[in-house]
Write a protein that holds these residues in place. Structure first.
Motif, short mmCIF file in Angstrom:
data_model
loop_
_atom_site.label_atom_id
_atom_site.label_comp_id
_atom_site.label_asym_id
_atom_site.label_seq_id
_atom_site.Cartn_x
_atom_site.Cartn_y
_atom_site.Cartn_z
N GLY A 1 0.82 -1.20 0.00
CA GLY A 1 0.00 0.00 0.00
C GLY A 1 0.85 1.25 0.00
O GLY A 1 1.90 1.31 0.65
N LEU A 2 0.43 2.27 -0.74
CA LEU A 2 1.11 3.56 -0.83
C LEU A 2 0.12 4.67 -0.51
O LEU A 2 -1.05 4.60 -0.92
CB LEU A 2 1.71 3.78 -2.23
CG LEU A 2 2.73 2.77 -2.74
CD1 LEU A 2 3.12 3.11 -4.17
CD2 LEU A 2 3.96 2.72 -1.86
N ALA A 3 0.58 5.67 0.21
CA ALA A 3 -0.26 6.82 0.52
C ALA A 3 0.62 8.05 0.66
O ALA A 3 1.73 7.96 1.20
CB ALA A 3 -1.07 6.60 1.81
N ILE A 4 0.15 9.19 0.15
CA ILE A 4 0.86 10.46 0.30
C ILE A 4 -0.01 11.37 1.15
O ILE A 4 -1.19 11.60 0.83
CB ILE A 4 1.16 11.10 -1.06
CG1 ILE A 4 2.12 10.22 -1.86
CG2 ILE A 4 1.75 12.50 -0.88
CD1 ILE A 4 2.47 10.78 -3.23
N LEU A 5 0.57 11.85 2.24
CA LEU A 5 -0.15 12.71 3.17
C LEU A 5 0.53 14.07 3.27
O LEU A 5 1.76 14.16 3.23
CB LEU A 5 -0.21 12.09 4.58
CG LEU A 5 -1.31 11.06 4.85
CD1 LEU A 5 -1.01 9.74 4.15
CD2 LEU A 5 -1.46 10.82 6.36
N ASN A 6 -0.29 15.10 3.39
CA ASN A 6 0.19 16.45 3.69
C ASN A 6 -0.42 16.83 5.04
O ASN A 6 -1.53 17.34 5.11
CB ASN A 6 -0.23 17.42 2.59
CG ASN A 6 0.24 18.84 2.87
OD1 ASN A 6 1.07 19.07 3.74
ND2 ASN A 6 -0.29 19.80 2.13
N GLY A 7 0.30 16.53 6.11
CA GLY A 7 -0.26 16.68 7.45
C GLY A 7 -1.35 15.65 7.65
O GLY A 7 -1.15 14.45 7.43
N PRO A 8 -2.56 16.07 8.04
CA PRO A 8 -3.66 15.11 8.21
C PRO A 8 -4.43 14.82 6.91
O PRO A 8 -5.39 14.07 6.93
CB PRO A 8 -4.57 15.82 9.22
CG PRO A 8 -4.37 17.26 8.94
CD PRO A 8 -2.93 17.43 8.50
N THR A 9 -4.00 15.43 5.81
CA THR A 9 -4.74 15.32 4.54
C THR A 9 -4.14 14.23 3.66
O THR A 9 -2.93 14.25 3.37
CB THR A 9 -4.72 16.66 3.79
OG1 THR A 9 -5.23 17.68 4.64
CG2 THR A 9 -5.57 16.57 2.53
N ASP B 1 -3.98 0.81 5.35
CA ASP B 1 -2.89 0.47 6.27
C ASP B 1 -1.71 1.42 6.06
O ASP B 1 -1.03 1.81 7.02
CB ASP B 1 -2.43 -0.97 6.05
CG ASP B 1 -3.36 -1.97 6.74
OD1 ASP B 1 -4.19 -1.53 7.55
OD2 ASP B 1 -3.25 -3.17 6.46
N ALA B 2 -1.45 1.79 4.80
CA ALA B 2 -0.35 2.71 4.53
C ALA B 2 -0.58 4.07 5.19
O ALA B 2 0.36 4.70 5.68
CB ALA B 2 -0.17 2.89 3.01
N VAL B 3 -1.83 4.51 5.23
CA VAL B 3 -2.15 5.78 5.89
C VAL B 3 -1.79 5.73 7.37
O VAL B 3 -1.41 6.74 7.97
CB VAL B 3 -3.64 6.12 5.70
CG1 VAL B 3 -4.04 7.35 6.48
CG2 VAL B 3 -3.96 6.31 4.21
#
Length: 446
Positions: free
Chosen positions: A72-80, A309-311
């Protein structure tokens, strides 16, 4: 969310799909890449400089939930959450190598010219991994490099499964204090859930509350070792009582309990190799455990899935999550073709000979094309992966891999995306990140 590049192909902050659609209609941007969808500005303007200044303050974190079959891959900008994806690793590499080996060895048993076996003098480099494991490492490496070109990443959170944060914080921890830490109960329960496919070992019930159960009861001398534990629903656990699994009518349970987790072994063998690959990027790396990920997912009330899961990887996971994306990109590793020039049947006899070239009339098998056929049997518009022939008449496959149109002249085909060793599809998710559709649909923007 859509990735944005400036005129010089430098990454800017991602924008909303509605903004990208408006910019495309006005002609201020062009489509740079279809998968993942990326636009590129045509001119360098004052608005772009402001975007770049705001981007310098933003911190984009790439989170990776590494698994043997899916990552799994996720890109976050702070809580977003601005981007979600899931890599489907190749699982047939070993079987293909075994089949090729068997085919080569039968060459010496057929009534043909004798060929001496090659002497086993090939050396292996330091840090060598089997091809089936190296493929997983390469997939993650390739996508981290791709995402660095599309987004200004500053941090990476990586689920290094056996990384023990308790021991780092307190090197003298031992005994019962070690077992009763912040993550007590999560490691064993997660292991058992993976081992028994998240269902009752006796009746097979799913999506209910499961209890950890002793195959040989403690009252009969059973221990709390992992090999003596399984999962059972409350009803089966009560009916079984102080009977063993064999007395309860399930003699195969004990055999399966001692069976090792193959997928866990694959991840364990490559987890530090992946960590070294991520270190080469020069970004700040945060490591987390599977237990930490599960705890964060439960606190955020997210469903069990690799992109969710990545998040939740690592201690950097915020207490509240805001989803700014409405889809998950599924990335399936397919490879770039084969060196084999002959198709074989199941008995090993040739059933067709392939051309000695890959590219035909500017197209290659696997390219995503759009064909507008003005007349004839296949009149209409066709979009999908193309299968090339040297005659110039191609086949187009739809998203399910079924031939939608056959014998389409190459003159009617327009290139949408060149083959890069992966297949792409999109799964839509709701506003709160909960899937609304389980059907995987094409993400072609037409």
């Amino acid at each position: 969310m859509v990735f944005v590049l400036n005129k010089n192909k430098q990454p800017l902050s991602p924008c909303h799909s509605a903004v990208a659609r408006k910019l495309l209609k006005t002609g201020k941007v062009v489509i740079h890449k279809k998968y993942p969808f990326t636009i590129r500005l045509k001119e360098l303007k004052e608005s772009e400089r402001k975007l770049k200044d705001s981007e310098s303050k933003a911190e984009f974190r790439l989170k990776i939930d590494y698994g043997s079959r899916y990552t799994g891959l996720a890109i976050l900008n702070g809580p977003t959450v601005v981007w979600l994806a899931q890599i489907h690793h190749k699982t047939n590499i070993k079987s293909n190598i075994d089949s090729r080996r068997a085919m080569r060895r039968t060459r010496r048993n057929r009534n043909t010219r004798y060929r001496k076996p090659k002497f086993n003098n090939r050396g292996r480099k330091e840090g060598w991994l089997p091809p089936s494991l190296q493929s997983r490492v390469d997939n993650i490496k390739n996508w981290v490099i791709k995402l660095q070109r599309l987004c200004s990443l500053t941090h990476i959170s990586y689920e290094n499964v056996k990384f023990d944060t308790q021991l780092m914080q307190n090197p003298e921890i031992s005994g019962i204090e070690y077992q009763q830490g912040e993550l007590q109960g999560y490691e064993i329960r997660e292991y058992l859930l993976e081992k028994w496919d998240r269902k009752c070992a006796y009746c097979g019930a799913e999506n209910i509350s499961l209890e950890i159960e002793h195959i040989i009861p403690k009252s009969r001398g059973g221990t709390s070792r992992i090999s003596n534990l399984t999962l059972a629903c409350h009803a089966c656990n009560q009916v079984k009582g102080d009977m063993t699994a064999e007395e309860f009518g399930y003699p195969d349970i004990q055999k399966q309990a001692k069976k090792p987790l193959k997928d866990a072994a694959l991840v364990t063998a490559t987890r530090w190799k992946v960590y070294n690959v991520l270190s080469e990027t020069g970004l700040n790396i945060e490591c987390g455990t599977g237990a930490r990920t599960k705890m964060n997912r439960i606190l955020l009330n997210l469903p069990k899935n690799h992109h969710f899961d990545a998040v939740c990887v690592g201690t950097s996971t915020p207490n509240d999550i805001i989803f700014r994306t409405n889809s998950v990109l599924h990335i399936k590793a397919k490879g770039r073709g084969s060196h084999c020039r002959t198709n074989l049947n199941k008995y090993g006899f040739p059933r067709g000979y392939l051309a000695r070239q890959k590219s035909f009339f500017g197209f290659q098998t696997g390219d995503i094309v759009k064909a507008i056929v003005p007349k004839g049997k296949h009149q209409g518009t066709w979009i999908g992966a193309v299968a090339c022939r040297k005659t110039g008449y191609f086949d187009i496959k739809n998203k399910e891999g079924v031939k939608a149109a056959q014998g389409i002249n190459h003159k009617y085909c327009k290139m949408l995306s060149r083959v890069d060793g992966y297949e792409y599809a999109s799964e839509h998710v709701g506003v709160d990140g909960i899937p609304l559709m389980t059907e995987v649909t094409s993400i072609l923007p037409y």
